[in-house]
Design a protein around this motif. Sequence first.
Motif, mmCIF file in Angstrom:
data_model
loop_
_atom_site.group_PDB
_atom_site.id
_atom_site.type_symbol
_atom_site.label_atom_id
_atom_site.label_comp_id
_atom_site.label_asym_id
_atom_site.label_seq_id
_atom_site.Cartn_x
_atom_site.Cartn_y
_atom_site.Cartn_z
ATOM 1 N N LYS A 129 20.891 36.511 30.753
ATOM 2 C CA LYS A 129 21.594 35.910 31.875
ATOM 3 C C LYS A 129 22.342 36.998 32.621
ATOM 4 O O LYS A 129 23.037 37.802 32.042
ATOM 5 C CB LYS A 129 22.599 34.871 31.370
ATOM 6 C CG LYS A 129 21.941 33.573 30.956
ATOM 7 C CD LYS A 129 22.444 32.405 31.772
ATOM 8 C CE LYS A 129 21.544 31.208 31.608
ATOM 9 N NZ LYS A 129 21.596 30.618 30.251
ATOM 10 N N LYS A 137 22.069 27.402 41.687
ATOM 11 C CA LYS A 137 23.357 26.780 41.355
ATOM 12 C C LYS A 137 23.107 25.401 40.773
ATOM 13 O O LYS A 137 23.413 24.390 41.389
ATOM 14 C CB LYS A 137 24.228 26.651 42.618
ATOM 15 C CG LYS A 137 24.623 27.980 43.214
ATOM 16 C CD LYS A 137 25.896 28.500 42.571
ATOM 17 C CE LYS A 137 26.271 29.848 43.159
ATOM 18 N NZ LYS A 137 27.143 30.610 42.318
ATOM 19 N N PRO A 139 23.904 22.403 38.261
ATOM 20 C CA PRO A 139 25.119 21.979 37.548
ATOM 21 C C PRO A 139 24.937 22.119 36.046
ATOM 22 O O PRO A 139 23.858 21.848 35.527
ATOM 23 C CB PRO A 139 25.271 20.503 37.940
ATOM 24 C CG PRO A 139 23.918 20.079 38.357
ATOM 25 C CD PRO A 139 23.225 21.278 38.902
ATOM 26 N N ALA A 140 25.984 22.534 35.376
ATOM 27 C CA ALA A 140 25.889 22.741 33.932
ATOM 28 C C ALA A 140 25.852 21.400 33.225
ATOM 29 O O ALA A 140 26.534 20.462 33.611
ATOM 30 C CB ALA A 140 27.081 23.552 33.452
ATOM 31 N N ASP B 168 36.064 17.084 35.458
ATOM 32 C CA ASP B 168 35.023 18.071 35.220
ATOM 33 C C ASP B 168 35.347 18.964 34.037
ATOM 34 O O ASP B 168 34.817 20.072 33.919
ATOM 35 C CB ASP B 168 34.801 18.913 36.477
ATOM 36 C CG ASP B 168 35.990 19.824 36.737
ATOM 37 O OD1 ASP B 168 35.828 20.843 37.440
ATOM 38 O OD2 ASP B 168 37.092 19.525 36.224
ATOM 39 N N HIS B 171 32.441 20.006 32.124
ATOM 40 C CA HIS B 171 31.552 20.841 32.927
ATOM 41 C C HIS B 171 32.035 22.289 32.923
ATOM 42 O O HIS B 171 31.244 23.229 32.925
ATOM 43 C CB HIS B 171 31.497 20.322 34.367
ATOM 44 C CG HIS B 171 30.728 19.057 34.490
ATOM 45 N ND1 HIS B 171 29.391 19.024 34.819
ATOM 46 C CD2 HIS B 171 31.085 17.775 34.289
ATOM 47 C CE1 HIS B 171 28.967 17.775 34.837
ATOM 48 N NE2 HIS B 171 29.969 16.999 34.519
ATOM 49 N N ARG B 172 33.366 22.421 32.944
ATOM 50 C CA ARG B 172 33.915 23.783 32.912
ATOM 51 C C ARG B 172 33.524 24.504 31.636
ATOM 52 O O ARG B 172 33.115 25.663 31.653
ATOM 53 C CB ARG B 172 35.450 23.723 32.982
ATOM 54 C CG ARG B 172 35.969 23.418 34.336
ATOM 55 C CD ARG B 172 37.457 23.705 34.393
ATOM 56 N NE ARG B 172 38.083 22.809 35.343
ATOM 57 C CZ ARG B 172 39.344 22.924 35.743
ATOM 58 N NH1 ARG B 172 40.094 23.878 35.250
ATOM 59 N NH2 ARG B 172 39.840 22.070 36.603
ATOM 60 N N ARG B 175 29.816 25.367 31.659
ATOM 61 C CA ARG B 175 29.481 26.497 32.524
ATOM 62 C C ARG B 175 29.801 27.817 31.838
ATOM 63 O O ARG B 175 29.029 28.770 31.917
ATOM 64 C CB ARG B 175 30.251 26.396 33.840
ATOM 65 C CG ARG B 175 29.361 26.644 35.049
ATOM 66 C CD ARG B 175 30.093 26.421 36.345
ATOM 67 N NE ARG B 175 30.526 25.043 36.479
ATOM 68 C CZ ARG B 175 31.710 24.697 36.980
ATOM 69 N NH1 ARG B 175 32.544 25.600 37.381
ATOM 70 N NH2 ARG B 175 32.033 23.424 37.068
ATOM 71 N N ARG B 176 30.928 27.861 31.197
ATOM 72 C CA ARG B 176 31.301 29.096 30.503
ATOM 73 C C ARG B 176 30.426 29.314 29.272
ATOM 74 O O ARG B 176 30.048 30.432 28.939
ATOM 75 C CB ARG B 176 32.788 29.026 30.124
ATOM 76 C CG ARG B 176 33.279 30.199 29.285
ATOM 77 C CD ARG B 176 33.099 31.519 29.994
ATOM 78 N NE ARG B 176 33.507 32.634 29.157
ATOM 79 C CZ ARG B 176 32.735 33.221 28.255
ATOM 80 N NH1 ARG B 176 31.481 32.808 28.081
ATOM 81 N NH2 ARG B 176 33.186 34.229 27.536
ATOM 82 N N GLU B 178 27.387 28.301 28.782
ATOM 83 C CA GLU B 178 25.963 28.480 29.087
ATOM 84 C C GLU B 178 25.449 29.852 28.714
ATOM 85 O O GLU B 178 24.316 30.005 28.242
ATOM 86 C CB GLU B 178 25.728 28.267 30.581
ATOM 87 C CG GLU B 178 25.082 26.955 30.901
ATOM 88 C CD GLU B 178 24.809 26.797 32.378
ATOM 89 O OE1 GLU B 178 24.138 25.817 32.713
ATOM 90 O OE2 GLU B 178 25.243 27.641 33.177
ATOM 91 N N SER B 179 26.290 30.842 28.949
ATOM 92 C CA SER B 179 25.835 32.211 28.706
ATOM 93 C C SER B 179 25.584 32.488 27.236
ATOM 94 O O SER B 179 24.948 33.464 26.880
ATOM 95 C CB SER B 179 26.857 33.205 29.262
ATOM 96 O OG SER B 179 28.089 33.017 28.605
#
Lengths: 268, 351
Positions: A129, A137, A139-140, B168, B171-172, B175-176, B178-179
Amino acid sequence: MTQRKRLSNSHSSSQSKRQSGNLVSQEEDDDSTFTQPSTLQVQRGLEKLTTAQVDQKTAEVVQYFLVKDQKKIPVRRADLVKHVVKDYRNIYPEIIKRAARVFDQVFGLKLVEIDAKNHMYILINKLEKVDGASPIKSPANPKMGLLFVILGVIFMKGGVVRENLIWNTLKKLRVDSGEKHEEFGDVKKVITDEFVRQRYLEYVRIPHTEPIEHEFRWGQRADMEVSKAKILEFMGELHEQDPQSWTQQYKEAHSVPGSTQAGTSSQR
Amino acid sequence: MKRTRGGGDEEAPRQNGSVGRKKGDPQQSEADDGGSTLGPADLQDDDNDPGLRREIRSKYRDLINSVQQNREDMLSPSNNKLTEVLEEANKLFKDVRQAREAALDAQLLVVATDLGKEKASQLFAEGTAFDHIAFAERLLSFMGLNRLEDGEDDQQNRGGIDGYLPKDAWHRVARRAESCFMTAPAFHYMMGSFHAEPPPPKQKIERQRKAPSKEAARIMPTQLKKMEGSHQEATEKEVERILGYLKSYYQDDPTSPISYYEFVIDPNSFSRTVENIFHTSFLIRDGLARMYLDDDKLPCIAPVEEGEVEAGGSWSRKQCIISISPKIWRELIDAFDIRDTLIQPQNTQTE
């Protein structure tokens, strides 16, 4: 446990369906009778087919995987042979090899056999990544956050935790396994059923416990897909600590080849 | 049986003063080897004394019970109770002579080892401590938990921390996080899946209409005649005409029911019969006529009185499908002895 039951059910039902058919097709349904063809058999098989035919079959396998992978449930070799490979089973290893190459070169994905005994495959991302803005973009998926919490706690606690520890942690995060969650719905089902079927988690009964208790471990998919080093990094950020301060976990994240398969983290 | 001290602590000898154990005490290690410091004469007595045997067994059982019942207590890293139990057992073992006692000794060892394993895993946690509750709290902050807002939100939050968690929040985290995952992106068609859209066909129709307009000027005279017979208007006209027939027949004799078959069937033409059925169905659909079964269970048709007409209002909607074949048509003609058609065909036939 349930996974195995389901497999045997599908086996028995498809076998009974084929009762009237010829003997060969009956055996085809049972993966245990599918023996990996030898290199010689594969060679012979290839001689009888054109390149176009083999490519076509490879493409079908690739497409099957891509669609099946949407749900992140591992693909069973038996299903693959029964539904896609079919008559080309005698050159199965060659097809898998070519499919893996397509995934690698075209999609940047890796085809991995996570269970050598039961022959199950998953697809994982080969590409690192890129830090910073990603061109897409999308969404997660919040479930990823939930997974991170569980996998992270398990890893930091040494690889196995009793289920109560997880439930308590989640409760603190306002996720109650007994209630319907706004974001995740039936939390217990998502964690003990969906994540387990996807092989992110293992949810095993502890023997001799009354009432029945389970413990959580990392699943086979997590071992391949998730980077312990990166989890430790995030932990370090959250706790404002140097990841190296967790000596045991740091050692495990950076020394064992299996755990770093998922990628390396930037050294601090 | 050689015993090892669990917990790896140096305080134990000092705590357990009764026997006066010290590290490296030569006498002690001799005893641990399983030998006895008693003389040969005593051996014989002890071997056979049932009272002593019972006592030893009972002490073992006590030890086992104490381990099982005080499990939580023994697990606590703040004491060395487990070590004390083992040392007790060590002492007892000196007097063990028979298999029964040895079996109890083994049982105690199993129980103690189990506990020892758990204690050891705690050690792991302590050495590289990870407090999952503290982790949760920090994650809540990361999620953007607003701790200042309380009062009205108190009722929503179940105990614990006051504060409002944003929508969210997860979601936060995702997102973090995900990596950390090397997940293969899920396969989806980039442009979505195929589905037919109405707009393009409309354009085509317009174009087609424009093309013949050039020739329209020339063929106008002949076309005019045909335009009167355009399908849409023809149907409507026909339906109205049939309604007219129905009403006039009904008015002739309001009490006598009009048989549906007699009404629609044209004994001279099967195709016209079908057309009649088709047009009559519009009357039924629009509520201008109604069908019912008479006493003989034969279908009859009658116009709906003005004022009774209510589109779909009080009338219960029923659907039925009528089919007719030339064979049935002929049978009906014979059965009802239909000589003439009630619905006169139009003079100008349109195609």
